[in-house]
Design a protein around this motif. Structure first.
Motif, short mmCIF file in Angstrom:
data_model
loop_
_atom_site.label_atom_id
_atom_site.label_comp_id
_atom_site.label_asym_id
_atom_site.label_seq_id
_atom_site.Cartn_x
_atom_site.Cartn_y
_atom_site.Cartn_z
N PHE A 120 12.55 -6.30 10.35
CA PHE A 120 13.38 -5.64 9.26
C PHE A 120 14.40 -4.84 10.04
CE2 PHE A 120 9.14 -5.40 7.06
CZ PHE A 120 9.70 -5.98 5.98
N HIS A 171 13.62 -4.20 13.65
CA HIS A 171 12.35 -3.81 13.69
C HIS A 171 11.12 -4.85 13.54
CE1 HIS A 171 8.91 -0.75 13.41
NE2 HIS A 171 8.52 -1.33 12.30
N ALA A 220 8.13 -5.86 12.47
CA ALA A 220 6.91 -5.46 11.49
C ALA A 220 5.63 -6.55 11.78
CB ALA A 220 7.05 -5.47 10.26
N GLU A 225 -3.80 0.70 11.61
CA GLU A 225 -3.30 1.94 11.34
C GLU A 225 -1.98 1.95 10.21
OE1 GLU A 225 -1.95 3.26 15.10
OE2 GLU A 225 -1.02 1.22 15.65
N ASN A 226 -1.47 3.03 10.01
CA ASN A 226 -0.44 2.96 9.17
C ASN A 226 0.86 2.34 9.98
OD1 ASN A 226 -1.38 6.26 8.30
ND2 ASN A 226 -1.02 4.83 6.77
N GLY A 227 1.51 1.34 9.18
CA GLY A 227 2.64 0.65 9.99
C GLY A 227 2.07 -0.40 10.71
N ALA A 228 0.87 -0.93 10.67
CA ALA A 228 0.52 -1.81 11.35
C ALA A 228 1.02 -3.37 10.89
CB ALA A 228 -1.01 -2.04 11.33
N GLY A 229 1.34 -3.34 9.68
CA GLY A 229 1.74 -4.61 9.17
C GLY A 229 0.95 -5.17 8.03
N LYS A 230 0.04 -4.50 7.69
CA LYS A 230 -1.00 -5.07 6.35
C LYS A 230 -0.19 -5.39 5.19
CE LYS A 230 -3.25 -1.15 6.63
NZ LYS A 230 -2.29 -0.32 7.45
N SER A 231 0.62 -4.61 4.76
CA SER A 231 1.22 -4.79 3.33
C SER A 231 2.31 -5.93 3.64
CB SER A 231 2.01 -3.49 2.76
OG SER A 231 0.94 -2.48 2.51
N THR A 232 2.89 -5.86 4.92
CA THR A 232 3.83 -6.74 5.01
C THR A 232 3.49 -8.16 5.05
OG1 THR A 232 5.47 -5.11 6.41
CG2 THR A 232 5.84 -7.58 6.61
N TYR A 266 8.40 -11.40 0.64
CA TYR A 266 9.31 -11.62 1.88
C TYR A 266 9.47 -12.97 2.37
CZ TYR A 266 9.21 -6.39 2.21
OH TYR A 266 9.06 -5.05 1.79
N GLU A 317 -4.71 -1.30 -0.70
CA GLU A 317 -5.28 0.14 -0.78
C GLU A 317 -5.85 0.45 -2.25
OE1 GLU A 317 -3.47 3.24 1.74
OE2 GLU A 317 -2.44 1.66 2.88
N HIS A 346 -8.18 1.72 4.29
CA HIS A 346 -8.41 2.72 5.60
C HIS A 346 -9.73 3.16 5.82
CE1 HIS A 346 -4.17 2.62 6.81
NE2 HIS A 346 -3.72 3.02 5.73
N GLN A 400 18.37 -0.44 7.03
CA GLN A 400 17.85 0.80 7.21
C GLN A 400 18.77 1.88 7.54
OE1 GLN A 400 14.32 0.89 9.51
NE2 GLN A 400 13.10 -0.31 8.02
N1 LIG Z 1 11.04 -3.33 3.43
C1 LIG Z 1 11.15 -2.90 4.44
N2 LIG Z 1 12.25 -2.51 5.16
C2 LIG Z 1 12.17 -1.97 6.41
N3 LIG Z 1 11.34 -1.72 7.19
C3 LIG Z 1 9.78 -2.14 6.66
C4 LIG Z 1 9.87 -2.50 5.27
N4 LIG Z 1 8.57 -2.76 4.91
C5 LIG Z 1 7.83 -2.32 5.97
N5 LIG Z 1 8.55 -1.88 7.13
C6 LIG Z 1 8.10 -1.46 8.44
O1 LIG Z 1 7.16 -2.36 8.78
C7 LIG Z 1 6.06 -1.69 9.51
C8 LIG Z 1 4.97 -2.32 8.83
O2 LIG Z 1 4.86 -1.87 7.69
P1 LIG Z 1 3.61 -2.02 6.29
O3 LIG Z 1 4.16 -1.41 5.17
O4 LIG Z 1 3.20 -3.41 6.55
O5 LIG Z 1 2.28 -1.44 7.10
P2 LIG Z 1 0.77 -1.29 6.52
O6 LIG Z 1 0.09 -1.52 7.61
O7 LIG Z 1 0.86 -1.60 5.19
O8 LIG Z 1 0.77 0.56 6.61
P3 LIG Z 1 0.36 1.48 5.68
O9 LIG Z 1 -1.23 1.78 5.93
O10 LIG Z 1 1.06 2.96 5.85
O11 LIG Z 1 0.57 0.96 4.22
C9 LIG Z 1 6.30 -0.30 9.46
O12 LIG Z 1 6.92 0.22 10.49
C10 LIG Z 1 7.28 -0.22 8.30
O13 LIG Z 1 8.19 0.92 8.47
#
Ligand SMILES: Nc1ncnc2c1ncn2[C@@H]1O[C@H](COP(=O)(O)OP(=O)(O)OP(=O)(O)O)[C@@H](O)[C@H]1O
Ligand SMILES: [Mg+2]
Lengths: 519, 353
Positions: free
Chosen positions: A33, A36, A38, A57-64, A73, A184, A216, B11
């Motif tokens: 992104f 950055h 992800a 952990e938070n931000g690991a990329g699970k949702s992505t 995406y 989640e 989590h 961003q």
């Molecule tokens: N649409 C977006 N635009 C920019 N950055 C993004 C976007 N979606 C996710 N990110 C970044 O990508 C990284 C992974 O995010 P993601 O949401 O996949 O984490 P996660 O593992 O689901 O975390 P959480 O447990 O907090 O839900 C993070 O650093 C986040 O800031």
């Protein structure tokens, strides 16, 4: 275009057939992104008939990675193979047609529609022109099969969170999803509701569905999943089965790194009485009572836990305490002062601090930088400049100090708060609120959505404050959180509070009875 | 084959990219405008001459552009300040009319000593503008009445009030036209010796500098930003939200009122029914394009002033109808506005495999 079948229920293979291609195979996925990264070569393999936990952990990329799988995406590199077929998915509609259904953390339901209307809307959107009665029948049939009840004629915004979640899951199933991705799902549920959901998930897997469970909560992982994938900083670091003698401590270490040796414990040394609430009542916008004669006492150096299912008056209580709302009746005394008519500024001056359930609702501004957010409450005291001029260099230095003290990652003083992961933002918010002059902390679900490490850090911050003599009113749906921090616990139900009991006497059964009881 | 596209919010927007999209939008809009004008029969070389040379590059043309810019800066700034605290001021013209009327009233009744007449006119116009915005502000704060509706309606009421005065008590007996009598020499803003440019320029520049300072380095400016970004968080943090909102909104009304007085005392020298037309549109466009940044308000107002000056020339010398001039100006503004999309979002295309 091929015509869509009339009945949308495409059932996956009835059994977890061995030898069959995996339900979902993601390989070498890269996704950035704005520079950055992800995801960096992440992979994921999901078999039919299995419940597969995805942790990290938070931000690991699970949702992505799951958004990549469902073509929300487009990946920068890598392949997505659904049920052995390498057909490119060009958008969420393609993914749906291929049998991939995702339930996002924020539900995608129309609040003013009934459950049946929502389902009909989605089915029609997918090209299946069902009538409303047909949709309602499909719904109740499927709900019966899965062994739960859901009123197809109820409006979404009249349903509890858990019921909405079921509606969303049913919707996705009726759209023909053989592969179900839940992001989640238990974060917003009480223990009881979570158990019901996880049981449902197991039932779906028995039917032959494949389920991804992002979470989590490692306890759920161990008890309910067939496989575990751990992600860390955009990479897949583990894919294993708990049945193969997997050490859950090892999973936790992989997911979030080294944990502090002991989880925080509060040693309560209750001092002088500090907070006394009596007869507190407030109404919702529609006139129904949100809080009904609520009363409680809290002493310095003590944590009082308020357990309850969301929507039973917790948010109203928090707003009444922070001064964003006025009660219809009742008193809130902090030490010798009655706070009912006091402004938020006065309350802060008396040492009242608040962590709301949604930090971007009433604690931080997503569009402001970290330095600005961290200084928000301190500027008026003259810490960051004179009455007229602002000392931005001071704000910056203070932010740098707080970020360093909280091993903050993901941003410096100039980073917009919205870009921080939930855990990092929450840690900084606590650092701002639990300062040395805090006398009472009102914390509402302070660890919701946070990973294990962030949760521990947040709990540690609360424990440290309490050890200094701060009082804490901990309002949470998470029983485990309540039990680990509180010295006394009450249950909130329909705007009423049960009598507090010492934490040693609390059992899940006793509390459960209070949470649903109409006493 | 292109199958579709995704918009991904950036961003952060790099400054260079921001400038580049503005410039690209401007160039695209101007090219489109040129195409339309050439089709209407304006010779192509004349376009360059009128749009660029005559409006920005000759001293006389530049003077005209700057004169047009002065009230634009004031209304643009007024709108921007209100926007910063999430107050949607659609009553810019109403406050402007009130300011113009206040100045005219002082002049008609020869209030105060001659030496203080002009300052009094300007000061009173600010009070009048602030008063006219105070009404919808009070309605909003007390009962949650939407300011979008109330400011808009008060704008119409102000215009009817102006007409009432011009067709009645204030009508110029010398000409019989529905305008007020011309101002005395002491009641006019002094010229700066550069075309029609008058001392209102210093007022506009001063207002920009003051606003930039307040927003950039003061506690009040920081608080206003917090209120604009998240009002509930600002309240919970104990900020004096009411004070901040009131000072910014009343300041906005005062600036719009001042704009009315500056038009009357700087260029028109009398109150007429036409002096306020178009400022609502301009004010909103300027505040939006400038993203509520005072210095950017100055730049955008300057360019818009040029656009209006060129429009006047087209009308007078090339017989282009008013409607076509508005169309051309609209095309340019829309292009610039639309180009912002490319600054805020990255366009990601999906291609079929
Ligand atoms: N649409 C977006 N635009 C920019 N950055 C993004 C976007 N979606 C996710 N990110 C970044 O990508 C990284 C992974 O995010 P993601 O949401 O996949 O984490 P996660 O593992 O689901 O975390 P959480 O447990 O907090 O839900 C993070 O650093 C986040 O800031
Ligand atoms: Mg996530």
């Amino acid at each position: 275009m091929t015509p869509k079948p009339k009945t949308p229920i495409a059932r996956p293979g009835a059994h977890p057939a061995s030898g069959r291609a995996p339900a979902l195979l993601l390989r070498g996925i890269d996704k950035s992104f704005d520079g950055h990264r992800a995801l960096q070569g992440a992979s994921f393999r999901l078999g039919w008939g299995e419940v597969h936990a995805l942790v990290g952990e938070n931000g690991a990329g699970k949702s992505t990675i799951m958004n990549v799988a469902t073509a929300v995406y487009a990946a920068d590199a890598g392949e997505v193979i659904v049920d052995g077929r390498d057909v490119p998915l060009r958008g969420p509609a393609d993914a749906m047609a291929a049998g991939l259904g995702m339930v996002h953390q924020h539900f995608r339901l129309v609040g003013s529609f009934t459950v049946a209307e929502n389902v009909a809307l989605a089915l029609r959107g997918a090209g299946n022109n069902v009538t409303l009665p047909e949709a309602a029948r499909l719904l109740s049939d499927r709900a019966d099969e899965l062994g739960f009840r859901l009123d197809a004629g109820a409006r979404i915004d009249e349903l509890s969170i858990a019921e909405r979640q079921r509606a969303e899951i049913l919707k996705v199933l009726l759209l023909g999803a053989g592969i179900l991705i839940l992001d989640e799902p238990t974060a917003v549920l009480t223990a009881e509701e979570a158990r019901a959901l996880l049981t449902l998930v197991r039932a779906l897997a028995r039917e032959g569905h494949a389920v991804v469970l992002i979470t989590h909560k490692l306890r759920e992982v161990a008890a309910y999943s067939d496989r575990i994938t751990v992600m860390r900083q955009g990479r897949t670091v583990l894919d294993a089965a708990p049945s193969e003698g997997l050490d859950m401590g090892e999973v936790a270490r992989l997911a979030v790194g080294e944990m502090p040796p002991t989880p925080p414990r509060v040693t309560a040394r209750p001092g002088a009485p500090l907070l006394r609430i009596a007869g507190l009542s407030a109404r919702r916008a529609d006139g129904s009572p949100a809080l009904d004669g609520l009363a409680l006492d809290l002493a310095e150096g003590e944590v009082l836990g308020i357990a309850g299912v969301g929507g039973n008056g917790q948010s109203e209580l928090v707003d009444l305490l922070s001064g964003l709302r006025r009660p219809d009746a009742g008193t809130i005394r902090l030490g010798p002062h009655d706070l009912v008519g006091a402004s938020p500024a006065r309350r802060r001056a008396e040492g009242l601090r608040v962590i709301p359930a949604d930090r971007f609702d009433s604690a931080m501004a997503p569009g402001l930088t970290l330095a600005e957010n961290l200084a928000l409450t301190g500027v008026s005291s003259g810490r960051f400049g004179s009455r007229w001029l602002l000392d931005r260099a001071r704000m910056r230095r203070e932010a740098e100090r707080l970020i360093a003290a909280n091993e903050g990652r993901g941003g410096g003083p100039g980073t917009k708060a919205a870009l921080l992961s939930g855990g990092n933002a929450q840690k900084l918010l606590l650092a701002r609120e639990v300062s040395s002059d805090a006398r009472l902390l009102v914390a509402h679900s302070p660890s919701r959505g946070l990973d294990l490490r962030a949760t521990q850090a947040v709990h540690q911050a609360i424990a440290d404050g309490v050890a200094r003599g701060m009082a804490c009113l901990l309002i949470s749906e998470d029983l485990e959180e309540i039990m680990s921090l509180s010295s006394r616990v009450c249950a909130i139900n329909n705007g009423r509070l049960s009598a507090p009991m010492p934490v040693a006497e609390v059992t899940p059964e006793r509390l459960g009875a209070l949470l649903v009881g109409h006493a | 084959m292109l199958e579709g596209a995704l918009l991904i919010r950036r961003q952060r927007v790099p400054l260079g990219l921001w400038g580049a999209t503005y410039a690209a939008g401007l160039v695209f809009g101007l090219a489109l405008a040129a195409l339309i004008l050439v089709r209407l029969g304006v010779p192509a070389p004349a376009l360059w001459q009128e749009f660029v040379v005559q409006t920005f590059l000759t001293s006389q043309g530049l003077g005209q552009t700057v004169t047009a810019m002065i009230p634009l800066v004031l209304v643009g700034l007024g709108t921007a300040l209100a926007m910063r605290v999430q107050f949607w001021n659609i009553g810019i013209e109403g406050q402007l009319w009130l300011g113009a009327m206040a100045a005219t009233w002082v002049s008609l009744h020869d209030i105060g000593p001659a030496a203080l007449r002009l300052p009094l006119m300007l000061a009173l116009s600010m009070l009048a503008g602030a008063f006219w915005i105070a009404l919808p502000l009070a309605l909003k704060l007390l009962w949650g009445v939407s300011e979008v509706i109330s400011t808009l309606l008060l704008g119409s009421i102000a215009f009817f009030w102006v007409q009432h005065q011009l067709f009645g008590a204030w009508r110029d007996t010398a000409t019989g036209f529905p305008t007020s009598p011309t101002l005395d020499a002491v009641e006019r803003l002094p010229l700066l010796g550069w075309g029609q440019v008058h001392a209102g320029l210093w007022l506009a520049l001063g207002a920009v500098a003051l606003a930039a300072l307040v927003i950039g380095v003061t506690r009040l400016g920081f608080y206003a930003r917090a209120v604009g970004e998240n009002r509930r968080a600002a309240r919970a943090a104990g900020l004096p939200v009411l004070l901040i909102v009131c000072s910014f909104v009343l300041g906005a009304g005062a600036l719009c009122g001042l704009a009315g007085a500056v038009i009357v005392t700087g260029t028109e020298f009398r109150l007429s029914q036409s002096i306020g037309a178009g400022y609502l549109f301009s004010g909103i466009v300027i505040a939006y394009l400038a993203r509520s940044n005072p210095l950017a308000v100055l730049v955008v107002s300057f360019l818009l002033g040029g656009l209006y000056t060129a429009g006047g020339v087209l009308k007078v010398f090339y017989g282009i109808s008013e409607a076509m001039v508005l169309l051309v100006q609209g095309v340019v503004l829309l292009s610039v506005l639309a180009a912002q999309l490319f600054a805020d979002f990255r366009v990601e295309t999906r291609r079929a495999a």
